[in-house]
Design a protein around this motif. Structure first.
Motif, PDB file in Angstrom:
ATOM      1  N   LEU A  63       0.995  -1.169  -0.095  1.00 46.45           N
ATOM      2  CA  LEU A  63      -0.074   0.014  -0.067  1.00 46.45           C
ATOM      3  C   LEU A  63       1.016   1.331   0.070  1.00 46.45           C
ATOM      4  N   ILE A  64       0.565   2.326  -0.942  1.00 43.06           N
ATOM      5  CA  ILE A  64       1.406   3.371  -1.096  1.00 43.06           C
ATOM      6  C   ILE A  64       0.577   4.603  -1.108  1.00 43.06           C
ATOM      7  N   ALA A  65       1.136   5.571   0.080  1.00 42.26           N
ATOM      8  CA  ALA A  65       0.585   6.793  -0.352  1.00 42.26           C
ATOM      9  C   ALA A  65       1.432   7.811  -0.736  1.00 42.26           C
ATOM     10  N   LYS A  66       0.970   8.640  -1.615  1.00 46.95           N
ATOM     11  CA  LYS A  66       1.932   9.523  -2.408  1.00 46.95           C
ATOM     12  C   LYS A  66       1.184  10.755  -2.820  1.00 46.95           C
ATOM     13  N   LYS A  67       2.164  11.746  -3.076  1.00 44.19           N
ATOM     14  CA  LYS A  67       1.474  13.160  -3.483  1.00 44.19           C
ATOM     15  C   LYS A  67       1.982  13.118  -4.952  1.00 44.19           C
ATOM     16  N   SER A  68       1.105  13.455  -5.894  1.00 42.90           N
ATOM     17  CA  SER A  68       1.601  13.592  -7.319  1.00 42.90           C
ATOM     18  C   SER A  68       0.780  14.795  -8.070  1.00 42.90           C
ATOM     19  N   ASN A  69       1.470  15.396  -9.013  1.00 39.51           N
ATOM     20  CA  ASN A  69       1.029  16.138  -9.570  1.00 39.51           C
ATOM     21  C   ASN A  69      -0.245  15.662 -10.574  1.00 39.51           C
ATOM     22  N   ALA A  70      -1.057  16.144 -11.180  1.00 41.43           N
ATOM     23  CA  ALA A  70      -2.069  15.408 -11.718  1.00 41.43           C
ATOM     24  C   ALA A  70      -1.882  14.729 -13.103  1.00 41.43           C
ATOM     25  N   SER A  71      -0.663  15.172 -13.828  1.00 42.54           N
ATOM     26  CA  SER A  71      -0.401  14.629 -15.149  1.00 42.54           C
ATOM     27  C   SER A  71       0.577  13.411 -14.847  1.00 42.54           C
ATOM     28  N   SER A  72       1.119  13.514 -13.812  1.00 37.39           N
ATOM     29  CA  SER A  72       2.085  12.215 -13.479  1.00 37.39           C
ATOM     30  C   SER A  72       1.148  11.374 -13.118  1.00 37.39           C
ATOM     31  N   THR A  73      -0.114  11.321 -12.202  1.00 36.12           N
ATOM     32  CA  THR A  73      -0.831  10.299 -11.775  1.00 36.12           C
ATOM     33  C   THR A  73      -1.657   9.714 -13.013  1.00 36.12           C
ATOM     34  N   ASP A  74      -2.128  10.643 -13.923  1.00 38.52           N
ATOM     35  CA  ASP A  74      -2.722   9.908 -15.014  1.00 38.52           C
ATOM     36  C   ASP A  74      -1.828   9.243 -15.947  1.00 38.52           C
ATOM     37  N   ASP A  75      -0.609   9.660 -15.880  1.00 42.09           N
ATOM     38  CA  ASP A  75       0.271   8.851 -16.888  1.00 42.09           C
ATOM     39  C   ASP A  75       0.878   7.691 -16.142  1.00 42.09           C
ATOM     40  N   HIS A  76       0.846   7.488 -15.082  1.00 43.57           N
ATOM     41  CA  HIS A  76       1.410   6.100 -14.271  1.00 43.57           C
ATOM     42  C   HIS A  76       0.165   5.117 -14.129  1.00 43.57           C
ATOM     43  N   HIS A  77      -0.843   5.590 -13.646  1.00 45.57           N
ATOM     44  CA  HIS A  77      -2.038   4.647 -13.171  1.00 45.57           C
ATOM     45  C   HIS A  77      -3.373   5.065 -13.553  1.00 45.57           C
ATOM     46  N   LYS A  78      -3.534   5.458 -14.888  1.00 48.97           N
ATOM     47  CA  LYS A  78      -4.606   5.887 -15.504  1.00 48.97           C
ATOM     48  C   LYS A  78      -5.777   4.817 -14.997  1.00 48.97           C
ATOM     49  N   CYS A  79      -6.823   5.485 -14.866  1.00 50.09           N
ATOM     50  CA  CYS A  79      -8.272   4.589 -14.066  1.00 50.09           C
ATOM     51  C   CYS A  79      -8.581   3.941 -15.738  1.00 50.09           C
ATOM     52  N   ASP A  80      -8.834   2.510 -15.333  1.00 49.58           N
ATOM     53  CA  ASP A  80      -9.719   1.907 -16.761  1.00 49.58           C
ATOM     54  C   ASP A  80     -11.008   1.696 -16.149  1.00 49.58           C
ATOM     55  N   VAL A  81     -11.277   1.411 -14.775  1.00 40.52           N
ATOM     56  CA  VAL A  81     -12.830   1.294 -14.404  1.00 40.52           C
ATOM     57  C   VAL A  81     -12.863   2.160 -13.178  1.00 40.52           C
ATOM     58  N   ASN A  82     -13.941   3.215 -13.231  1.00 40.40           N
ATOM     59  CA  ASN A  82     -13.977   4.250 -12.021  1.00 40.40           C
ATOM     60  C   ASN A  82     -15.301   3.476 -11.327  1.00 40.40           C
ATOM     61  N   HIS A  83     -15.008   3.398  -9.990  1.00 35.78           N
ATOM     62  CA  HIS A  83     -16.348   2.977  -9.016  1.00 35.78           C
ATOM     63  C   HIS A  83     -16.510   4.017  -7.948  1.00 35.78           C
ATOM     64  N   ASP A  84     -17.819   4.381  -7.927  1.00 36.06           N
ATOM     65  CA  ASP A  84     -18.018   5.507  -6.816  1.00 36.06           C
ATOM     66  C   ASP A  84     -18.533   4.925  -5.394  1.00 36.06           C
ATOM     67  N   VAL A  85     -18.409   3.654  -5.083  1.00 38.82           N
ATOM     68  CA  VAL A  85     -18.293   3.200  -4.047  1.00 38.82           C
ATOM     69  C   VAL A  85     -17.002   2.540  -3.472  1.00 38.82           C
ATOM     70  N   PRO A  86     -16.826   2.417  -2.251  1.00 38.13           N
ATOM     71  CA  PRO A  86     -15.602   1.625  -1.439  1.00 38.13           C
ATOM     72  C   PRO A  86     -15.615   0.356  -1.955  1.00 38.13           C
TER      73      PRO A  86
END
Length: 506
Positions: free
Chosen positions: A165-188
């Motif tokens: 488990l990794i907690a990190k701070k990223s700029n928006a473009s870096s986050t999207d490039d590395h781990h772009k969401c393929d499936v978005n869930h709106d529940v836990p």
């Protein structure tokens, strides 16, 4: 090899005793095969040292230290302090962060909140917060967890897949490039493993389904289950239950390489005690009876289908009873083959029938449809069985019913702890029938004064291999029917009295 039921004595003592069912290989923990007895001189030195620590600790340590933390295994004191409150550690987590609770001796649990993204190829889960400026990622915290509820069994836990488990701070473009969401869930999401001893009904309920209910019920089905070591057969077998815990299809973490994104996640499951739910730790004071209500809802449609099939099939083995015809109290014998089988089971059936019971002999197998087993036991007044994993099916009985557990030599503590006490918490009328040496097949092998017959505890103290070889693998039961009949008659009278009271109250 499928590992079957093991018993671990989770008491507030320094040593932890291990007891495993017949088909289960011992997990070689320290002290699994034998218990060493320290010589008197070392014992006295230890006591002296411990006493000195207890006296001097308050003066030497900068923070107050509880005596419990010196005497009990790590986490035992913390667990006890939570036993009368439904407030858990990590109940409040800031956005973009994670919190881990490792205080329990049974399981670890972490909570992540914010922009959560899975990366199954590296067995990682990220929670991302954004920063205003700069490039690249800034890792804040990294932890590892094995989401399985037998934390104290080191060898077992070593077989469970580990998540990072990794907690990190990223700029928006870096986050999207590395781990772009393929499936978005709106529940836990709730992450857990179906590895370990999954494959045995006791472990499937005790280590998996009940903890899953404890952990997820607060979400009221608006939660996704993410399963490590996913098994299609497990999902199919328990689909009737899972659909009443979650509105969504479970995710195979290992097999699904897409990046799934969640607003919140729980990694690991909370577990309270053997086959039970502690209402003081639950939102809404839920109990094991509430879990059983889930089983009722889950299996009701299938049972109705079975009834309809029988109505349409005149040759059915379970014909529908005629309206108005009084039913005899129903007694179900959960039968065993091989070790710990009842050798005079046919005579037991005849005796119970003469007392006035309608008797059904049930032989659960790994391939048995649970809805059919549930139907038999849910409609029964009395269940009889010899101590073993199949006794887990007492969960299928209605509160107020009678559960008679036949306890072979050498299994007294385990029978009471893992089935007797939980049955009482469910609201069953529990009767533990401890056999006498003459009722054991071991009576034919050993002299009457042999410790195997006279003092089983001393044999168990010699190590697991002796318990398994003698009391589990080689022992069968020949009931003293005169002695056992008293329990059946008492159960019959109790059942008829309960029925009469229900009729009068209508």
């Amino acid at each position: 090899m499928v590992h079957y039921q093991r018993y671990i004595q989770l008491r507030k003592v320094v040593t932890v005793a291990t007891y495993v069912d017949e088909e289960d290989a011992c997990v070689h923990l320290s002290g699994c095969n034998k218990r060493s007895k320290p010589k008197l001189v070392f014992f006295l030195l230890f006591c002296t040292l411990l006493s000195s620590c207890l006296i001097l600790a308050p003066h030497l340590l900068p923070l107050p230290t509880s005596t419990l933390s010196l005497l009990y295994p790590s986490g035992a004191g913390e667990q006890e302090s939570l036993s009368h409150s439904n407030t858990h550690a990590c109940s409040s987590v800031s956005n973009g962060t994670m919190c881990c609770d490792r205080s329990s001796i049974r399981s670890d649990l972490c909570v992540m909140k914010g922009d959560i993204r899975t990366h199954s190829s590296s067995f990682s889960v990220f929670v991302c917060g954004t920063k205003n400026s700069g490039t690249g990622d800034e890792e804040l915290r990294r932890v590892k967890i094995r989401p399985y509820t037998r934390k104290w069994e080191a060898s077992t836990m070593a077989t469970i897949d580990e998540l990072t488990l990794i907690a990190k701070k990223s700029n928006a473009s870096s986050t999207d490039d590395h781990h772009k969401c393929d499936v978005n869930h709106d529940v836990p999401a709730v992450f857990f493993s179906t590895g370990g001893y999954t494959g045995n009904v006791y472990h499937e309920f005790n280590d998996g389904l009940i903890p899953l209910y404890i952990t997820s019920q607060k979400y009221k089905k608006k939660v996704v289950f993410v399963i490590l070591e996913y098994h299609d057969w497990w999902v199919t077998k328990y689909a009737n239950i899972l659909t009443h815990l979650s509105d969504f299809e479970p995710i195979d973490f290992n097999g699904d390489k897409r990046t799934h994104c969640f607003p919140e996640s729980v990694i690991g499951l909370r577990i309270h005690d053997e086959l039970t739910v502690d209402s003081t730790l639950m939102e809404g004071s839920k109990t094991i009876q509430d879990f059983r209500n889930i089983l009722d809802k889950g299996y009701k449609p299938r049972i109705q289908g079975l009834i309809q099939e029988e109505r349409e099939n005149p040759r059915s083995k379970n014909p529908i009873r005629l309206a108005g015809k009084p039913e005899k109290p129903k007694l179900v014998i959960v039968s065993r083959n091989g070790s710990r089988a009842i050798m005079n089971e046919n005579l037991l059936v005849k005796m119970a029938s003469k007392i006035g019971f309608s008797v059904t002999v049930l032989k659960p197998e790994r391939t048995s449809e649970l809805a059919k087993i549930y139907r038999e036991l849910n409609s029964s007044d009395v269940m009889v069985g010899v101590h073993g994993a199949a006794m887990t099916h007492f969960l299928f009985m209605k509160p107020g019913s009678v559960f008679i557990q036949v306890v072979p030599l050498g299994t007294n503590w385990a029978a009471e702890t893992y089935y007797g006490e939980p049955a009482k918490k469910l609201g069953l009328r529990y009767i533990g029938y401890e056999i006498l040496p003459r009722e054991s097949s071991l009576y034919e092998e050993y002299e009457s004064n042999d410790p195997v017959l006279r003092d089983p505890n001393s044999v168990n103290d010699r190590g697991w291999e002796f318990t398994k070889k003698i009391y589990l693998d080689r022992q069968k039961v020949r009931l003293n029917l005169v002695r056992f009949r008293k329990r059946l008659v008492r159960s019959y009278i109790y059942t008829m009295k309960k029925r009469n009271e229900m009729v009068r109250s209508q």
